[in-house]
Design a protein around this motif. Structure first.
Motif, PDB file in Angstrom:
ATOM      1  N   ALA A 213     -14.088  10.082  -5.827  1.00 10.47           N
ATOM      2  CA  ALA A 213     -14.999  10.195  -5.670  1.00 10.47           C
ATOM      3  C   ALA A 213     -15.597   8.900  -6.022  1.00 10.47           C
ATOM      4  N   ILE A 214     -14.643   7.882  -6.606  1.00  7.73           N
ATOM      5  CA  ILE A 214     -14.983   6.466  -6.908  1.00  7.73           C
ATOM      6  C   ILE A 214     -13.171   6.053  -6.716  1.00  7.73           C
ATOM      7  N   ALA A 215     -13.737   4.889  -6.564  1.00  9.97           N
ATOM      8  CA  ALA A 215     -12.677   4.385  -5.395  1.00  9.97           C
ATOM      9  C   ALA A 215     -11.367   3.611  -7.722  1.00  9.97           C
ATOM     10  N   ALA A 216     -10.029   4.185  -7.155  1.00 10.95           N
ATOM     11  CA  ALA A 216      -9.422   4.117  -9.126  1.00 10.95           C
ATOM     12  C   ALA A 216      -8.786   3.174  -7.889  1.00 10.95           C
ATOM     13  N   PRO A 217      -8.461   1.520  -8.647  1.00  8.80           N
ATOM     14  CA  PRO A 217      -7.667   0.241  -8.661  1.00  8.80           C
ATOM     15  C   PRO A 217      -6.496   0.611  -8.826  1.00  8.80           C
ATOM     16  N   VAL A 218      -5.767   0.224  -8.250  1.00 10.37           N
ATOM     17  CA  VAL A 218      -4.332   0.476  -8.872  1.00 10.37           C
ATOM     18  C   VAL A 218      -3.398  -0.360  -9.413  1.00 10.37           C
ATOM     19  N   SER A 219      -4.071  -1.863  -9.874  1.00  7.81           N
ATOM     20  CA  SER A 219      -3.409  -3.164 -10.342  1.00  7.81           C
ATOM     21  C   SER A 219      -4.719  -2.570 -12.001  1.00  7.81           C
TER      22      SER A 219
ATOM     23  N   VAL B 172      -8.019  -4.777  -1.946  1.00  9.09           N
ATOM     24  CA  VAL B 172      -7.638  -4.469  -3.629  1.00  9.09           C
ATOM     25  C   VAL B 172      -7.402  -3.340  -3.291  1.00  9.09           C
ATOM     26  N   VAL B 173      -5.828  -2.538  -3.732  1.00  8.04           N
ATOM     27  CA  VAL B 173      -5.145  -2.014  -2.949  1.00  8.04           C
ATOM     28  C   VAL B 173      -6.036  -0.374  -4.246  1.00  8.04           C
ATOM     29  N   VAL B 174      -6.477   0.686  -3.453  1.00  9.71           N
ATOM     30  CA  VAL B 174      -6.546   1.584  -4.315  1.00  9.71           C
ATOM     31  C   VAL B 174      -6.634   2.940  -4.171  1.00  9.71           C
ATOM     32  N   ARG B 175      -6.639   3.572  -4.999  1.00 11.40           N
ATOM     33  CA  ARG B 175      -6.729   5.243  -4.781  1.00 11.40           C
ATOM     34  C   ARG B 175      -8.249   6.019  -4.966  1.00 11.40           C
ATOM     35  N   PRO B 176      -8.112   6.648  -3.135  1.00  5.60           N
ATOM     36  CA  PRO B 176      -9.648   7.198  -2.977  1.00  5.60           C
ATOM     37  C   PRO B 176     -10.123   8.049  -3.416  1.00  5.60           C
TER      38      PRO B 176
ATOM     39  N   ILE C 159       1.518  -1.483  -0.213  1.00 12.97           N
ATOM     40  CA  ILE C 159       0.040  -0.062   0.054  1.00 12.97           C
ATOM     41  C   ILE C 159       0.867   1.253   0.029  1.00 12.97           C
ATOM     42  N   GLY C 160       1.086   2.186  -0.776  1.00 12.82           N
ATOM     43  CA  GLY C 160       1.593   3.285  -1.083  1.00 12.82           C
ATOM     44  C   GLY C 160       0.986   4.338  -0.513  1.00 12.82           C
ATOM     45  N   ALA C 161       1.670   5.650  -0.354  1.00 10.96           N
ATOM     46  CA  ALA C 161       1.357   6.974   0.434  1.00 10.96           C
ATOM     47  C   ALA C 161      -0.463   7.404  -0.306  1.00 10.96           C
ATOM     48  N   GLY C 162      -1.102   7.249   0.214  1.00 14.49           N
ATOM     49  CA  GLY C 162      -2.337   7.724  -0.221  1.00 14.49           C
ATOM     50  C   GLY C 162      -3.403   7.023  -0.575  1.00 14.49           C
TER      51      GLY C 162
ATOM     52  N   ALA D 133     -16.579   0.119   0.272  1.00 13.47           N
ATOM     53  CA  ALA D 133     -16.165   1.100   1.401  1.00 13.47           C
ATOM     54  C   ALA D 133     -14.709   1.424   1.428  1.00 13.47           C
ATOM     55  N   ILE D 134     -14.152   2.268   1.873  1.00 17.16           N
ATOM     56  CA  ILE D 134     -12.700   2.593   0.749  1.00 17.16           C
ATOM     57  C   ILE D 134     -12.266   2.371   2.791  1.00 17.16           C
ATOM     58  N   LEU D 135     -10.927   1.424   2.722  1.00 20.82           N
ATOM     59  CA  LEU D 135     -10.273   1.353   4.436  1.00 20.82           C
ATOM     60  C   LEU D 135      -9.033   1.775   4.474  1.00 20.82           C
ATOM     61  N   SER D 136      -8.769   1.957   5.557  1.00 20.00           N
ATOM     62  CA  SER D 136      -7.315   2.148   5.798  1.00 20.00           C
ATOM     63  C   SER D 136      -6.549   1.169   6.154  1.00 20.00           C
TER      64      SER D 136
END
Length: 105
Positions: free
Chosen positions: A77-83, A71-75, A7-10, A42-45
């Motif tokens: 308005a709509i979560a954007a998956p990283v991969s 799944v790792v996402v960039r938060p 999980i990267g920064a942000g 739901a966006i989870l830390s």
């Protein structure tokens, strides 16, 4: 055994699975229900995702889902998956717009 994730920064996490009834990809919302659109996920830390993942795995059979994972996402308005793989799962095939998943479904 849990998967190793980076999980990267942000970045944050969401939970996904496949619905047993029809095989559709679903995303877990803040109330613990499974939705067809990542827009409702739901966006989870990093600190809270493990307990949410454990709860989702324990209730998977009763919820009618299989293959629960994070799944790792960039938060946003709509979560954007990283991969790329997860972006395709979230937003549909890359071959033609008519096959894309609707965000408000």
């Amino acid at each position: 055994m849990k998967r190793a994730i980076r999980i990267g920064a942000g970045e944050a996490l969401v939970l996904t699975a496949n619905r047993l009834l029809d095989g559709l990809i679903v995303w877990r919302d803040a109330s613990g229900s499974w939705q067809r659109s990542i827009a409702h996920a739901a966006i989870l830390s990093p600190e809270e995702y493990e307990s949410a993942l454990d709860a989702a795995i324990k209730s998977a059979h009763n919820d009618g889902v299989v293959g629960v994972y994070e799944v790792v996402v960039r938060p946003g308005a709509i979560a954007a998956p990283v991969s790329v793989r997860e972006r395709i799962r979230a937003f549909g095939p890359t071959v033609h717009p008519q096959f894309a998943t609707e965000l408000n479904a």
